[in-house]
Motif scaffolding. Structure first.
Motif, mmCIF file in Angstrom:
data_model
loop_
_atom_site.group_PDB
_atom_site.id
_atom_site.type_symbol
_atom_site.label_atom_id
_atom_site.label_comp_id
_atom_site.label_asym_id
_atom_site.label_seq_id
_atom_site.Cartn_x
_atom_site.Cartn_y
_atom_site.Cartn_z
ATOM 1 N N SER A 273 36.419 19.389 18.393
ATOM 2 C CA SER A 273 37.053 20.529 17.681
ATOM 3 C C SER A 273 38.747 20.823 18.730
ATOM 4 O O SER A 273 38.656 20.578 19.774
ATOM 5 N N VAL A 274 39.606 21.023 17.975
ATOM 6 C CA VAL A 274 41.114 21.415 18.742
ATOM 7 C C VAL A 274 40.869 22.601 19.878
ATOM 8 O O VAL A 274 41.611 22.508 20.533
ATOM 9 N N PHE A 275 39.897 23.397 19.521
ATOM 10 C CA PHE A 275 39.711 24.322 20.587
ATOM 11 C C PHE A 275 39.080 24.019 21.825
ATOM 12 O O PHE A 275 39.323 24.580 22.907
ATOM 13 N N CYS B 9 47.880 14.349 12.549
ATOM 14 C CA CYS B 9 48.419 15.276 11.494
ATOM 15 C C CYS B 9 49.866 14.539 11.142
ATOM 16 O O CYS B 9 50.848 14.923 11.467
ATOM 17 N N ALA B 10 49.798 13.706 9.835
ATOM 18 C CA ALA B 10 51.019 13.108 9.458
ATOM 19 C C ALA B 10 51.594 13.540 8.184
ATOM 20 O O ALA B 10 52.704 13.538 7.914
ATOM 21 N N ASN B 11 50.710 14.383 7.476
ATOM 22 C CA ASN B 11 51.172 14.645 6.145
ATOM 23 C C ASN B 11 51.787 16.214 6.084
ATOM 24 O O ASN B 11 51.307 17.027 5.060
ATOM 25 N N PRO C 24 44.001 15.231 8.751
ATOM 26 C CA PRO C 24 42.943 16.142 9.097
ATOM 27 C C PRO C 24 43.030 17.062 8.733
ATOM 28 O O PRO C 24 44.087 17.888 8.537
ATOM 29 N N VAL C 25 41.842 17.946 8.599
ATOM 30 C CA VAL C 25 41.678 19.586 8.180
ATOM 31 C C VAL C 25 41.344 20.276 9.610
ATOM 32 O O VAL C 25 40.436 19.749 10.245
ATOM 33 N N PHE C 26 42.038 21.124 9.722
ATOM 34 C CA PHE C 26 41.996 22.158 10.916
ATOM 35 C C PHE C 26 40.652 22.698 10.930
ATOM 36 O O PHE C 26 40.142 22.907 10.009
#
Length: 679
Positions: A189-191, A338-340, A391-393
């Protein structure tokens, strides 16, 4: 742009005025922009504190106009889009500094949380300019949703207005998270990766936001370095904004913006004329892979590009379409990117330098800039949410280099298929390695560096040794490292035989050996430890990345390429070998004299000369008195070489794939090559 944001639209600042720009003045303005960008980066390098910024130079600056177009072409930069999205330009004031590092709110311009970005708007009062030029009349300025047609500053319509932006972002020591360095290789997770800061006004009209700075430094394990680096970047960008404002004051807004349009348009025309014409109309597909994500067992994480060239005589052409459908699903570990966002604006400019390899000569290639002018020539098509590129957060992203660096190779590979192999073989030239712990005085330390590797062989020359994908970046000097951290650098040199064999050999990677003076922990964020840098058109793959603790000793052991904290006792050696570039062309066609030279220089072993190149050498069996032999002390046995090369040719398959991925691909895929590897 993110829905609901203050989108800036419009492709030119001055309509047709760019056609009438004096060519001498255009060169003066273009050179001034490059000089300002260089001055900003020099100021950061001289005043920052952390080794990653000051010594390794892992940072970039960029200059953007009020249409958010990148004007300078020496290197890549982040995007201004998220700042304008969240802070309407009419609310900006001189002395403002904006900050962000939130990957998911960066419009694709920031890849992981340690990359901290500062943005400074540039102001100009058109009415006070020496020529009385500029202002909103007849300039074709952007429309700002919910605001006036022309970005205004304080003091109403007659006051200074935002005319450009100066930006810098760099990789900082630590912004919190689960492990020192804020790059936990096993994050899900980004957290877990550190402090996320969406776009904020870090300086308000020249007054720093001390509360925000305190929060950021409190979350860092290296607070003094973080504070000093941010001060350096803010001050440098403010200085760059003053320099750019002086340019507007000297020549006037209309003249400068006409030059901005001309700079971008010139790049577009150059790539249309000199690059896109080298690519035939058609469609080609190729893919490559990351080998692990830090969480699941090693497997192939697919990154695929279908490249379509729309010709000059076709509707909408000339243009390239990059379709990323077929890219693998979002990884559980931190290799997502995250490219989109912003229609792939950042990724288009990141990948476009690969196109320069199609220039007529290497000298011309070095002259070609990559600025916003390439964006209109590249259409990006992304898969639905939930892939490595979409990717989805809150999917983790700290090791996103496994994707964006691999995509450089995928783009080069699919272009190689399109143009009959006239592209370099693969390179993988960035990985983070380092050590941390307590020094002899009991104080915490963190040493991390970005070690490069060899670039791929080219159809006209060997690859380069130990290059770094970040322009102007470098390894940490041994003298500096030993003075600041508790270890000794016992060797820093080229890793023999690491370059992929070929008619033109791949460049060599590093071999770095350090001895720990106190107990500590080794960390690594690296790929290409199983899969190699591929060779092309008969060239062979390079040697992969590897780390060995206590090499040749009783505790010798290999370390995973993704490691957060491998314990290393005092007195123990750590050997790091980085990747070699892939080879280009059949190694049995390599000039025999070049093989003799490579052996004499210590780049290729005698055994590899025979096994890979079919060259039998005579000469000294070992280096006399520790010195490398000279070319004259080695010679090729021409008759034995001819016999060996004939035998090696007869023993190999008559038909081979266009790309050679090395033995690691078979290990993960259960086959020697992929279907897309064949011409």
């Amino acid at each position: 742009m993110t829905p609901g944001g203050n989108a800036v639209s419009g492709r030119t600042l001055t309509g047709g005025a760019a056609r009438d720009v004096d060519p001498v003045l255009l060169e003066i303005i273009a050179g001034s922009l490059a000089s300002i960008e260089r001055e900003v980066e020099t100021a950061i390098g001289r005043t920052a504190r952390s080794p990653m910024i000051r010594d390794a130079h892992d940072f970039r600056a960029g200059i953007h106009d009020r249409l958010l177009r990148k004007l300078t072409g020496r290197s890549y930069s982040a995007l201004v889009h998220p700042i304008v999205r969240d802070f309407p330009v009419e609310t900006m004031r001189p002395g403002d500094v904006f900050f962000h590092n939130d990957v998911y709110l960066s419009e694709g311009g920031i890849g992981h949380l340690p990359d901290l970005c500062v943005t400074v708007p540039v102001f100009h009062d058109a009415a006070a300019g020496p020529q009385g030029l500029g202002g909103p009349q007849g300039l074709g300025g952007p429309q700002v949703a919910g605001g006036p047609a022309e970005p205004g500053g304080p003091g109403g319509p007659g006051g200074p207005r935002v005319v450009a932006f100066v930006q810098a972002f760099g990789h900082h020591d630590d912004i919190g998270g689960a492990v020192p360095g804020s790059m936990p290789s096993h994050a899900t997770s980004v957290f877990e990766e550190g402090l996320m800061v969406p776009p904020i006004r870090l300086w308000d009209a020249g007054v720093p936001n001390r509360a925000a700075l305190t929060i950021m430094t409190r979350n860092s394990r290296m607070p003094s370095s973080l504070a000093a680096d941010l001060d350096a970047e803010c001050a440098a960008c403010l200085m760059g904004a003053r320099r750019l404002a002086e340019l507007f004051d000297r020549y006037g807004q209309q003249v400068i913006e006409a030059c901005f349009d001309a700079i971008v348009a010139r790049t577009t025309r150059t790539y249309q004329r000199e690059i896109l014409t080298k690519i035939p109309s058609g469609s080609w597909t190729w893919e490559d892979y990351a080998e692990h994500d830090g969480v699941d067992e090693p497997r192939l994480h697919t990154q695929r590009i279908t490249l379509t060239k729309i010709g000059e005589d076709e509707s909408g052409g000339p243009k390239l379409i990059m379709d990323f459908n077929g890219t693998g699903p979002q990884a559980r570990g931190p290799i997502n990117h995250c490219a989109n966002y912003a229609e792939g604006n950042f990724l288009a400019k990141w990948l476009a330098p690969i196109l320069r390899n199609l220039a007529d000569t290497p000298e011309r290639m070095a002259q070609l800039d990559v600025n916003e002018g390439v964006v209109d020539l590249i259409e990006m098509r992304f898969p639905p949410p939930g892939t490595l590129l979409t990717p989805v957060f809150p999917a983790p992203t700290n090791a996103r280099t496994f994707v964006i660096l691999r995509l450089l190779g995928v783009f080069a590979g699919v272009l190689a298929k399109a143009v009959g192999g006239a592209m370099p073989a693969d390179q993988e030239t960035i990985r983070y390695t380092g050590v941390y712990g307590l020094d002899a005085a009991g104080e915490p330390y963190l040493m991390r560096e970005v070690l490069g590797g060899g670039s791929g062989g080219r159809y006209y020359a060997d690859g380069e040794d130990t290059i770094h994908v970040v322009p102007d970046s470098r390894n940490l000097p041994a003298e500096f490292s030993e003075a600041r951290f508790p270890f000794l650098v016992e060797r820093l040199g080229l890793a023999i035989d690491s370059g992929g064999p070929g008619k033109f050999r791949g460049g060599l990677g590093y071999e770095k050996v350090i001895r720990m003076l106190t107990d500590g922990y080794f960390m690594s964020i690296a790929d290409r430890s199983i899969l190699s840098c591929w060779g092309v058109n008969g060239g062979r793959a390079g040697r992969p990345f590897d780390v060995t603790i206590d090499p040749g000793g009783p505790g010798e052991r290999a370390v995973e390429a993704l490691a957060d904290g491998e314990f290393v006792p005092a007195g123990t050696l750590i050997r790091i070998r980085t990747t070699g570039g892939g080879g280009w062309g059949d190694p049995l066609d390599r000039d025999v004299d070049l093989v003799v030279r490579d052996v004499a220089w210590g780049k290729v072993s005698r055994a590899a000369a025979a096994d890979d190149y079919g060259v039998v050498l005579t000469g000294p069996a070992a280096d006399p008195a520790g010195d490398l032999p000279t070319d004259a002390e080695y010679a090729a046995d021409n008759e034995a070489t001819q016999r060996l090369r004939e035998r090696l040719r007869a023993e190999r398959p008559q038909r081979r794939p266009f790309f050679d991925r090395g033995p690691g691909y078979d290990k993960l895929a259960g086959m020697a090559s992929a279907e897309v590897d064949w011409q």
